[in-house]
Design a protein around this motif. Structure first.
Motif: not given
Length: 352
Positions: A314-316, A214-220, A306-308, A176-178
């Protein structure tokens, strides 16, 4: 001498009265769904109704106390490898909440871990069996559910539950911090496909929707409420997500475990598949599966976020080595040393 004897007698009587009430043998716990349940303080025999919670039992060190499990748990190769004892357990629970109550009563479980609360508890209550819903349906319920299991089982299980909860809390904070300052425009759209055919997805207010966000995506599929919802291929094409995550089935859906590749192969035959943004961008991923599919209702959710996050950004997360983290996780929480072949199987290496 008479006085001495009298004094001794009085002393004995005082000692007896100071013993106090007998130590309690039960405790009252509150299930995830809110029910108050009285369970024995000492748990020696556990009946497990919910497939994913079997993994929690094994992690907390009470696998040897299991006396009954659900069907399909034995279909998962890595679970059988980590805990071979599962092969000898009777499968008394069936899909849809059905249970062989006659056989279950013969096993005399101290507690039944159920698939949910409410009416699900009734058959067990009527049979005089303590039943507790320790399952979780959203990510915020993960830590409380593990904590509850530790409380119910007691002893070293409570200590292991705390260690796990500390771990997942720290990993969640890291992710979450990243991603805290990530603008909405940089959050890829995601659809999680549970199985095909037909197209079965998970949508809003679900655990899957939770870890996507949580992993920084948007659920379509957030407009589709619940888990395992059937939608049309036309709907998938309309969503046209940036990323597709394909579940590796755990056997619960009537599919062989570790068959996510076959799901993709079937999808690839569907009209319009090749035109999807995720397919064109080479962003179709097979979700890992360990003792259970990481994406569903087990303690491996700690690895899932973590995987998601690394898949989507990937860059973060260049410093997050999922392979190393996976090895460390199973060593720490299951006392199991993963081989390279194990890791390939879990992380779907060699498949696409």
């Amino acid at each position: 001498m008479a006085a001495t004897v009298a004094a001794l007698a009085a002393g004995c009587g005082s000692s007896s009265s100071d013993a106090g009430p007998p130590a309690p043998t039960t405790q009252v716990v509150t299930s995830i769904s809110g029910e108050k349940v009285t369970v024995p303080l000492k748990i020696n025999r556990i009946a497990e109704q919910f497939p994913a919670h079997t993994v929690t039992d094994i992690m907390l060190g009470v696998g040897d106390k299991l006396v009954a499990i659900p069907q399909n748990v034995k279909t998962i190769p890595f679970l059988r490898k980590v805990y071979p004892g599962v092969n000898n357990l009777p499968e008394l629970f069936r899909n849809g909440g059905k249970v062989n109550m006659e056989e279950l009563l013969k096993l005399k479980p101290d507690v039944v871990s159920t698939i949910s609360g409410g009416d699900t508890l009734t058959p067990f209550q009527q049979a005089g069996l303590p039943a507790v819903n320790m399952d979780f349906n959203t990510f915020p319920q993960l830590v409380p559910s593990i904590q509850l299991a530790g409380q119910v089982y007691g002893g070293t299980a409570a200590t292991k539950a705390k260690a796990y909860n500390d771990y997942v809390t720290s990993k969640l904070a890291m992710v979450q911090s990243r991603l805290a300052k990530l603008p909405a425009t940089e959050k890829p759209s995601v659809v999680h496909i549970a199985s095909y055919p037909p197209v079965v997805v998970d949508g809003g207010k679900s655990l899957i929707d939770g870890w996507i966000n949580i992993a920084g995506g948007t659920d379509s599929a957030s407009g589709v409420k619940g888990t395992h919802v059937t939608v049309s291929m036309e709907q998938l094409l309309q969503w046209n997500p940036d990323v597709l995550i394909i579940e590796t089935p755990g056997g619960d859906q009537g599919l062989a475990a570790n068959s996510a590749q076959s799901v993709v192969e079937n999808l690839a035959k569907s009209p319009g598949w090749a035109d999807l943004k995720a397919v064109k961008g080479n962003r179709v991923y097979l979700n890992p599966q360990g003792l259970y599919p990481w994406d569903r209702f087990g303690p491996e959710e700690a690895l899932q976020i973590q995987w998601t996050a690394k898949v989507l950004h990937p860059d973060l997360f260049t410093d997050v080595d999922i392979r190393s983290e996976t090895r460390s996780f199973y060593q720490k929480f299951f006392n199991y040393h993963t081989t390279e072949a194990d890791l390939d199987q879990i992380l779907q290496v060699g498949t696409k």
